[in-house]
Write a protein that holds these residues in place. Structure first.
Motif, PDB file in Angstrom:
ATOM      1  N   ALA A  19      48.737 -19.163  38.870  1.00 42.89           N
ATOM      2  CA  ALA A  19      48.940 -20.604  38.743  1.00 42.89           C
ATOM      3  C   ALA A  19      47.627 -21.251  38.309  1.00 42.89           C
ATOM      4  O   ALA A  19      47.581 -22.026  37.344  1.00 42.89           O
ATOM      5  CB  ALA A  19      49.403 -21.184  40.075  1.00 42.89           C
ATOM      6  N   LEU A  20      46.545 -20.861  39.014  1.00 40.53           N
ATOM      7  CA  LEU A  20      45.224 -21.388  38.681  1.00 40.53           C
ATOM      8  C   LEU A  20      44.809 -20.943  37.281  1.00 40.53           C
ATOM      9  O   LEU A  20      44.304 -21.732  36.482  1.00 40.53           O
ATOM     10  CB  LEU A  20      44.215 -20.888  39.723  1.00 40.53           C
ATOM     11  CG  LEU A  20      42.787 -21.384  39.566  1.00 40.53           C
ATOM     12  CD1 LEU A  20      42.736 -22.893  39.769  1.00 40.53           C
ATOM     13  CD2 LEU A  20      41.867 -20.703  40.580  1.00 40.53           C
ATOM     14  N   LEU A  21      45.067 -19.681  36.971  1.00 43.36           N
ATOM     15  CA  LEU A  21      44.679 -19.138  35.678  1.00 43.36           C
ATOM     16  C   LEU A  21      45.323 -19.926  34.536  1.00 43.36           C
ATOM     17  O   LEU A  21      44.652 -20.349  33.598  1.00 43.36           O
ATOM     18  CB  LEU A  21      45.094 -17.670  35.602  1.00 43.36           C
ATOM     19  CG  LEU A  21      44.674 -16.873  34.372  1.00 43.36           C
ATOM     20  CD1 LEU A  21      44.385 -15.439  34.780  1.00 43.36           C
ATOM     21  CD2 LEU A  21      45.705 -16.863  33.277  1.00 43.36           C
ATOM     22  N   ASP A  96      37.031 -13.166  34.749  1.00 44.90           N
ATOM     23  CA  ASP A  96      37.847 -12.543  35.773  1.00 44.90           C
ATOM     24  C   ASP A  96      39.132 -13.342  35.948  1.00 44.90           C
ATOM     25  O   ASP A  96      39.111 -14.573  35.927  1.00 44.90           O
ATOM     26  CB  ASP A  96      37.101 -12.489  37.114  1.00 44.90           C
ATOM     27  CG  ASP A  96      36.063 -11.379  37.142  1.00 44.90           C
ATOM     28  OD1 ASP A  96      35.969 -10.642  36.140  1.00 44.90           O
ATOM     29  OD2 ASP A  96      35.366 -11.255  38.163  1.00 44.90           O
ATOM     30  N   ALA A  97      40.217 -12.625  36.162  1.00 49.41           N
ATOM     31  CA  ALA A  97      41.509 -13.283  36.316  1.00 49.41           C
ATOM     32  C   ALA A  97      41.574 -14.115  37.595  1.00 49.41           C
ATOM     33  O   ALA A  97      42.399 -15.005  37.723  1.00 49.41           O
ATOM     34  CB  ALA A  97      42.623 -12.248  36.309  1.00 49.41           C
ATOM     35  N   ASP A  98      40.683 -13.820  38.552  1.00 50.83           N
ATOM     36  CA  ASP A  98      40.703 -14.597  39.792  1.00 50.83           C
ATOM     37  C   ASP A  98      39.996 -15.945  39.626  1.00 50.83           C
ATOM     38  O   ASP A  98      39.883 -16.701  40.578  1.00 50.83           O
ATOM     39  CB  ASP A  98      40.086 -13.801  40.943  1.00 50.83           C
ATOM     40  CG  ASP A  98      38.650 -13.378  40.661  1.00 50.83           C
ATOM     41  OD1 ASP A  98      38.072 -13.848  39.658  1.00 50.83           O
ATOM     42  OD2 ASP A  98      38.112 -12.570  41.428  1.00 50.83           O
ATOM     43  N   MET A  99      39.529 -16.226  38.405  1.00 54.84           N
ATOM     44  CA  MET A  99      38.919 -17.515  38.063  1.00 54.84           C
ATOM     45  C   MET A  99      37.670 -17.811  38.892  1.00 54.84           C
ATOM     46  O   MET A  99      37.368 -18.958  39.190  1.00 54.84           O
ATOM     47  CB  MET A  99      39.938 -18.667  38.217  1.00 54.84           C
ATOM     48  CG  MET A  99      41.084 -18.578  37.216  1.00 54.84           C
ATOM     49  SD  MET A  99      40.550 -18.909  35.527  1.00 54.84           S
ATOM     50  CE  MET A  99      40.642 -17.300  34.787  1.00 54.84           C
ATOM     51  N   GLN A 100      36.934 -16.752  39.230  1.00 49.04           N
ATOM     52  CA  GLN A 100      35.639 -16.974  39.890  1.00 49.04           C
ATOM     53  C   GLN A 100      34.607 -17.461  38.893  1.00 49.04           C
ATOM     54  O   GLN A 100      33.547 -17.938  39.265  1.00 49.04           O
ATOM     55  CB  GLN A 100      35.163 -15.682  40.556  1.00 49.04           C
ATOM     56  CG  GLN A 100      35.803 -15.441  41.900  1.00 49.04           C
ATOM     57  CD  GLN A 100      35.158 -14.285  42.628  1.00 49.04           C
ATOM     58  OE1 GLN A 100      35.330 -13.137  42.255  1.00 49.04           O
ATOM     59  NE2 GLN A 100      34.393 -14.592  43.663  1.00 49.04           N
ATOM     60  N   HIS A 101      34.922 -17.288  37.628  1.00 50.58           N
ATOM     61  CA  HIS A 101      34.017 -17.753  36.582  1.00 50.58           C
ATOM     62  C   HIS A 101      34.468 -19.145  36.142  1.00 50.58           C
ATOM     63  O   HIS A 101      35.616 -19.318  35.747  1.00 50.58           O
ATOM     64  CB  HIS A 101      34.042 -16.786  35.395  1.00 50.58           C
ATOM     65  CG  HIS A 101      33.592 -15.407  35.763  1.00 50.58           C
ATOM     66  ND1 HIS A 101      34.070 -14.286  35.144  1.00 50.58           N
ATOM     67  CD2 HIS A 101      32.715 -14.985  36.696  1.00 50.58           C
ATOM     68  CE1 HIS A 101      33.499 -13.220  35.685  1.00 50.58           C
ATOM     69  NE2 HIS A 101      32.677 -13.613  36.632  1.00 50.58           N
ATOM     70  N   ASN A 199      32.422 -19.449  41.422  1.00 55.53           N
ATOM     71  CA  ASN A 199      33.412 -20.017  42.347  1.00 55.53           C
ATOM     72  C   ASN A 199      33.775 -18.992  43.408  1.00 55.53           C
ATOM     73  O   ASN A 199      33.675 -17.799  43.187  1.00 55.53           O
ATOM     74  CB  ASN A 199      34.692 -20.382  41.591  1.00 55.53           C
ATOM     75  CG  ASN A 199      34.449 -21.424  40.528  1.00 55.53           C
ATOM     76  OD1 ASN A 199      33.564 -22.255  40.659  1.00 55.53           O
ATOM     77  ND2 ASN A 199      35.234 -21.375  39.471  1.00 55.53           N
ATOM     78  N   GLU A 200      34.236 -19.519  44.540  1.00 59.26           N
ATOM     79  CA  GLU A 200      34.791 -18.618  45.553  1.00 59.26           C
ATOM     80  C   GLU A 200      36.121 -18.092  45.039  1.00 59.26           C
ATOM     81  O   GLU A 200      36.830 -18.772  44.309  1.00 59.26           O
ATOM     82  CB  GLU A 200      35.079 -19.376  46.860  1.00 59.26           C
ATOM     83  CG  GLU A 200      33.889 -20.036  47.491  1.00 59.26           C
ATOM     84  CD  GLU A 200      33.154 -19.117  48.453  1.00 59.26           C
ATOM     85  OE1 GLU A 200      33.457 -17.915  48.478  1.00 59.26           O
ATOM     86  OE2 GLU A 200      32.266 -19.622  49.163  1.00 59.26           O
ATOM     87  N   ARG A 201      36.455 -16.890  45.453  1.00 59.58           N
ATOM     88  CA  ARG A 201      37.779 -16.373  45.116  1.00 59.58           C
ATOM     89  C   ARG A 201      38.815 -17.207  45.857  1.00 59.58           C
ATOM     90  O   ARG A 201      38.741 -17.367  47.062  1.00 59.58           O
ATOM     91  CB  ARG A 201      37.859 -14.907  45.528  1.00 59.58           C
ATOM     92  CG  ARG A 201      39.054 -14.193  45.000  1.00 59.58           C
ATOM     93  CD  ARG A 201      39.039 -12.753  45.487  1.00 59.58           C
ATOM     94  NE  ARG A 201      38.989 -11.803  44.385  1.00 59.58           N
ATOM     95  CZ  ARG A 201      40.050 -11.493  43.652  1.00 59.58           C
ATOM     96  NH1 ARG A 201      41.206 -12.068  43.879  1.00 59.58           N
ATOM     97  NH2 ARG A 201      39.949 -10.619  42.679  1.00 59.58           N
ATOM     98  N   GLN A 202      39.784 -17.766  45.129  1.00 56.69           N
ATOM     99  CA  GLN A 202      40.772 -18.659  45.743  1.00 56.69           C
ATOM    100  C   GLN A 202      41.914 -17.879  46.375  1.00 56.69           C
ATOM    101  O   GLN A 202      42.329 -18.155  47.482  1.00 56.69           O
ATOM    102  CB  GLN A 202      41.349 -19.613  44.689  1.00 56.69           C
ATOM    103  CG  GLN A 202      40.308 -20.459  43.965  1.00 56.69           C
ATOM    104  CD  GLN A 202      39.708 -21.522  44.859  1.00 56.69           C
ATOM    105  OE1 GLN A 202      40.415 -22.125  45.678  1.00 56.69           O
ATOM    106  NE2 GLN A 202      38.419 -21.768  44.750  1.00 56.69           N
TER     107      GLN A 202
END
Ligand code: UDP
Ligand code: MG
Length: 314
Positions: A19-21, A96-101, A199-202
């Motif tokens: 969703a975030l991605l 990264d797919a976890d959007m930490q970047h 960013n923190e991993r959400q």
């Protein structure tokens, strides 16, 4: 013609991040209309609904979202390799797919890209990692840099914008035992560092286990340089030299003072010390031998189940 930039997103069990991605990628699209964007998702053998999410994104916006479905979990390094092999753009940004970047540094990356830099890499400014992780990574890089002439960028990961020259160079790097960070440095080209806050991993949790990190670290050294082999040669030489001097000393003292049977501790210490060094050296040789073994099999680095490119409707 607009320049085409691909954002490469390797993902392993990231269903919760999608969703975030999606929201972030649409933001990139809206913020940077001067470029033709592609979002290339690589499913690295996820066991959750990551693939289904990718299909949904592709169906919703086939002009921008493409995906590769790998035949199993190969690890991030190979997932990125599969991505590089399917990129024909003027530039690629690896995220990264976890959007930490944070996508907020993308405009700055594009700025230096336009200025002619080949590799605009992002450097973590304040790392929110644990003290142990930070320190061990600092020592590791310091050690690695000692071993090689190639400059190594610290606090830097895969988050970067590479231009066409770098993409073509990386596509030619076919080794399967990969440490891509080392490859970015190895290929050279004009590099420019910019800073970012990670960013923190959400959602979900980190996919790296401690063991994987250790093996990545060893891979980092052994795929970079054969210095450890040389170091073990030097240690061998040094120890032999010391042993030789000691031998002379023993001969002389025995000659002068006779041979009272003593010296159990010295013998034990020497045997244990030498045994340790020998095992270590064999281990080092084994590391490289294992690499040779794996590379000589010349296996394809990965297999793909499906590749769904973007569709242009003009
Ligand atoms: N990843 C992958 N294959 C793996 C492990 C991780 O493609 O076997 C991806 C993961 O989905 C994420 C990126 O690599 O997009 C970084 O992984 P993670 O966030 O777990 O690492 P960390 O941020 O903790 O270093
Ligand atoms: Mg992460």
């Amino acid at each position: 013609m607009k320049k085409k930039i691909t954002i490469l997103l390797p993902a392993y069990n990231e269903e919760e991040s999608f969703a975030l991605l999606e929201q972030q990628m649409l933001q990139v699209l809206a913020d940077n209309p001067d470029y033709d964007w592609e979002f290339l998702l690589v499913n690295d053998g996820s066991t959750d609904h990551t693939l289904q999410q990718m299909i949904v994104l592709h169906q919703r916006d086939p002009q921008h979202f493409s995906y590769i479905d790998l035949s199993r979990n190969y690890g991030k390094e190979i997932a990125m390799m599969a991505g590089f092999d399917h990129i024909d753009s003027d530039g690629v940004i690896i995220m990264d797919a976890d959007m930490q970047h944070p996508i907020s540094v993308i405009p700055e990356m594009l700025h230096y890209f336009e200025e002619g830099y080949d590799d605009v890499y992002a450097q973590r400014r304040t790392s929110k990692e644990s003290w142990f992780k930070k320190q061990s990574s600092r020592w590791y890089y310091r050690f690695l840099q000692r071993l090689t002439r190639i400059p190594i960028q610290q606090n830097t990961g895969d988050f970067r914008l590479l231009n066409r020259s770098c993409i073509l160079a990386l596509q030619q790097m076919r080794e399967t035992e990969r440490n891509t960070k080392g490859l970015y440095s190895w290929i050279g080209y004009n590099k420019k560092g910019i800073f970012y806050d990670q960013n923190e991993r959400q959602q979900g949790e980190t996919k790296w286990t401690f063991g994987q990190l250790v093996s990545l670290a060893i891979n980092g050294i052994t795929s970079y340089t054969i210095a450890p082999l040389r170091i073990s040669t030097f240690i061998g030489l040094l120890v032999s030299f010391v042993a030789f001097c000691y031998l002379i000393y023993i001969l002389i003292t025995t000659w002068i003072f006779g041979d009272p049977v003593a010296g159990y501790p010295t013998i034990m210490v020497t045997i244990l010390f030498l045994g340790g060094i020998q095992l270590l050296s064999i281990g080092i040789i084994g590391e490289y031998l294992g690499k040779i073994f794996n590379e000589t099999k010349k296996r394809p680095p990965y297999f793909i189940k499906t590749y769904q490119p973007t569709k242009k409707d003009e």
